[in-house]
Design a protein around this motif. Structure first.
Motif, PDB file in Angstrom:
ATOM      1  N   ARG A 187      82.595  17.068  63.335  1.00 44.10           N
ATOM      2  CA  ARG A 187      82.391  18.456  62.864  1.00 44.10           C
ATOM      3  C   ARG A 187      82.820  19.153  64.097  1.00 44.10           C
ATOM      4  O   ARG A 187      83.240  20.259  63.619  1.00 44.10           O
ATOM      5  N   PRO A 208      82.830  27.701  58.962  1.00 42.15           N
ATOM      6  CA  PRO A 208      81.470  27.001  58.956  1.00 42.15           C
ATOM      7  C   PRO A 208      80.823  26.596  57.737  1.00 42.15           C
ATOM      8  O   PRO A 208      80.383  25.608  57.508  1.00 42.15           O
ATOM      9  N   VAL A 209      81.318  27.223  56.709  1.00 43.84           N
ATOM     10  CA  VAL A 209      80.692  27.110  55.112  1.00 43.84           C
ATOM     11  C   VAL A 209      81.526  26.112  54.788  1.00 43.84           C
ATOM     12  O   VAL A 209      80.993  24.951  54.174  1.00 43.84           O
ATOM     13  N   THR A 210      82.717  25.983  55.019  1.00 41.46           N
ATOM     14  CA  THR A 210      83.553  24.877  54.583  1.00 41.46           C
ATOM     15  C   THR A 210      83.125  23.650  55.360  1.00 41.46           C
ATOM     16  O   THR A 210      82.961  22.503  54.641  1.00 41.46           O
ATOM     17  N   ALA A 250      80.171  22.920  56.422  1.00 41.25           N
ATOM     18  CA  ALA A 250      78.913  22.368  56.120  1.00 41.25           C
ATOM     19  C   ALA A 250      79.185  21.616  54.702  1.00 41.25           C
ATOM     20  O   ALA A 250      78.441  20.496  54.362  1.00 41.25           O
ATOM     21  N   LYS A 251      79.990  22.026  53.810  1.00 44.61           N
ATOM     22  CA  LYS A 251      80.281  21.491  52.427  1.00 44.61           C
ATOM     23  C   LYS A 251      80.657  20.192  52.732  1.00 44.61           C
ATOM     24  O   LYS A 251      80.296  19.094  51.967  1.00 44.61           O
ATOM     25  N   ARG A 271      78.045  17.651  53.832  1.00 37.67           N
ATOM     26  CA  ARG A 271      77.160  17.415  52.893  1.00 37.67           C
ATOM     27  C   ARG A 271      77.832  16.519  51.883  1.00 37.67           C
ATOM     28  O   ARG A 271      77.030  15.318  51.363  1.00 37.67           O
ATOM     29  N   GLY A 303      74.498  20.484  57.550  1.00 39.78           N
ATOM     30  CA  GLY A 303      74.770  20.883  56.261  1.00 39.78           C
ATOM     31  C   GLY A 303      74.315  22.121  55.614  1.00 39.78           C
ATOM     32  O   GLY A 303      74.567  22.246  54.473  1.00 39.78           O
ATOM     33  N   LEU A 304      73.691  22.869  56.456  1.00 38.22           N
ATOM     34  CA  LEU A 304      73.486  24.109  56.250  1.00 38.22           C
ATOM     35  C   LEU A 304      74.625  25.205  56.047  1.00 38.22           C
ATOM     36  O   LEU A 304      75.288  25.230  57.099  1.00 38.22           O
ATOM     37  N   GLU A 305      74.565  26.142  55.115  1.00 40.76           N
ATOM     38  CA  GLU A 305      75.567  27.086  55.062  1.00 40.76           C
ATOM     39  C   GLU A 305      75.009  28.320  55.527  1.00 40.76           C
ATOM     40  O   GLU A 305      73.873  28.764  54.937  1.00 40.76           O
ATOM     41  N   LYS A 306      75.743  29.076  56.332  1.00 41.69           N
ATOM     42  CA  LYS A 306      75.168  30.438  56.894  1.00 41.69           C
ATOM     43  C   LYS A 306      76.351  31.280  56.427  1.00 41.69           C
ATOM     44  O   LYS A 306      77.286  31.619  57.374  1.00 41.69           O
ATOM     45  N   SER A 307      76.612  31.678  55.086  1.00 41.45           N
ATOM     46  CA  SER A 307      77.782  32.699  54.782  1.00 41.45           C
ATOM     47  C   SER A 307      77.513  33.988  55.550  1.00 41.45           C
ATOM     48  O   SER A 307      76.395  34.386  55.651  1.00 41.45           O
TER      49      SER A 307
END
Length: 407
Positions: free
Chosen positions: A120, A130-132, A134-135, A138, A164-168
């Protein structure tokens, strides 16, 4: 030295002085422990624990988890026929681009929490969003959860808090004038596409799947019952929307109903199944054929960083500002959970001022007074020290401390 007989398993001392353990699995096959032991007592304790594990039914075949992670992940995706085509494309891309390069050659039993932590960190350091990340995390967690259920590994190593948390990042919103500038800058056949995306909170795939039969110009509504996904092969696949909640009826703002009527007459085929939006040659709507028009339009509107999906984000924000309830927003957006709708309600905390001003107006109308008339005086006629009076008693409730923003 020969192994000493026990009621369960065998322990023998090696020439090195360490102790080796072998035990019978539930299938009767004699297996060695994965390590040797410095002391005989340690070997005996390990055997006792293994015997108890087998008695509880918790034993796993150590060979079972030696399947490769990439192989297992690909099978995991294939074995889920109910996944929507867009989701399949997403999962395959995450596995191929972000999971398999670093972890794909490992067996399931070799995937450990420290290795995942490094994987990671390496993705983030390499500039993957970061969003990718996290996806991808998950997805990997779901794959390994199934491996636990399949009794291939004893526990899921995805134990990184918050991974696994998204912070868009905050997306921009357009003004009403900018939206109509964009709608006027794209070719006329796409004007209503822009308006529906914003004012009716529709996604690209939902818009591209609309047909004449889905538009009711008498009631002023649009029925969303399907979506279309463009696969990497350029194939267009029609199917259900993103979720069950995405099947919905959305009411059109009457101010641009004439635009919709004109669009139906000028650009949509006559049959009920005729697609609402098509290209200049009558083909289905594709992002690739629209992007040049979009880039020119947002440049003309002065917001070159705006994404098409930001029109939906803009419309949702405006809907919240009208005073829509949480349920109203969920229904209009097509969401089954409150999370996204709450985001828009939080964004419109400024409405609290409008509520407070409306309450002030009620008081003024009822008592025939204004805020200026009542400033600095409480119901008992005492002067409020916060309003500049001389009474030294602090308001224990109204001035006990500052306020904190809604989290």
């Amino acid at each position: 030295m020969p192994a000493k007989r026990r009621h369960f398993g065998r322990v023998r001392k090696l020439p090195s002085g360490r102790y080796q353990v072998r035990y019978p699995g539930p299938d009767g096959v004699l297996r060695p422990a994965s390590t040797t032991f410095e002391r005989k007592r340690e070997a005996d304790l390990w055997l006792s624990a293994k015997e108890a594990e087998i008695a509880r039914g918790d034993w796993l075949d150590p060979e079972a988890g030696k399947v490769g992670l990439r192989e297992y992940g690909e099978s995991w995706i294939r074995e889920r026929p109910k996944l929507r085509p867009k989701t399949v494309v997403l999962y395959e891309g995450l596995l191929r681009l972000h999971i398999a390069p670093a972890l794909g050659k490992l067996t399931l039993t070799e995937v450990t929490t420290p290795r995942l932590r490094k994987w990671r960190r390496d993705l983030l350091d390499a500039g993957v969003g970061p969003v990718t990340v996290a996806k991808a995390y998950r997805l990997l967690r779901s794959i390994l959860n199934t491996a636990v259920s399949d009794r291939l590994i004893t526990k899921n190593p995805c134990e990184i808090p918050g991974a696994g948390l998204e912070k868009s990042p905050e997306r921009p919103t357009a003004t009403i004038e900018q939206v109509f500038t964009i709608a006027g800058a794209v070719p006329e056949r796409y004007r209503v596409l822009v308006l529906l995306a914003c004012f009716n909170s529709l996604r690209w795939g939902e818009l591209a799947a609309l047909a004449r039969k889905h538009v009711d110009t008498v009631e002023g509504t649009v029925v969303v019952e399907r979506s279309v996904v463009e696969l990497p092969t350029a194939e267009l696949v029609f199917g259900p929307p993103k979720s069950d909640a995405s099947v919905r009826v959305v009411t059109l703002p009457m101010i641009f109903l004439p635009d919709v009527v004109r669009h139906l007459a000028d650009f949509t085929g006559k049959g009920p199944e005729a697609l609402l939006f098509v290209g200049p040659k009558g083909g289905p709507l594709r992002r690739s054929n629209f992007q040049d028009h979009w880039r020119k339009a947002i440049a003309e509107a002065g917001i070159p960083g705006l994404h098409f999906h930001d029109l939906r984000h803009t419309g949702n924000t405006w809907a919240a500002e009208t005073g829509a309830t949480l349920r109203d927003l969920m229904d209009r957006m097509g969401h089954s959970t409150t999370r996204a709708a709450l985001i828009y309600l939080h964004k419109t905390a400024g409405r609290d001022r409008k509520i407070a001003d409306a309450l002030s107006k009620l008081v003024e109308d009822s008592r025939g007074t204004t805020a200026k008339d009542t400033a600095g005086v409480d119901d008992q006629g005492a002067t409020d020290p916060a309003a500049g009076g001389t009474d030294g008693h602090a308001d224990r409730e109204g001035h006990a401390g500052g306020t904190t923003p809604d989290q």
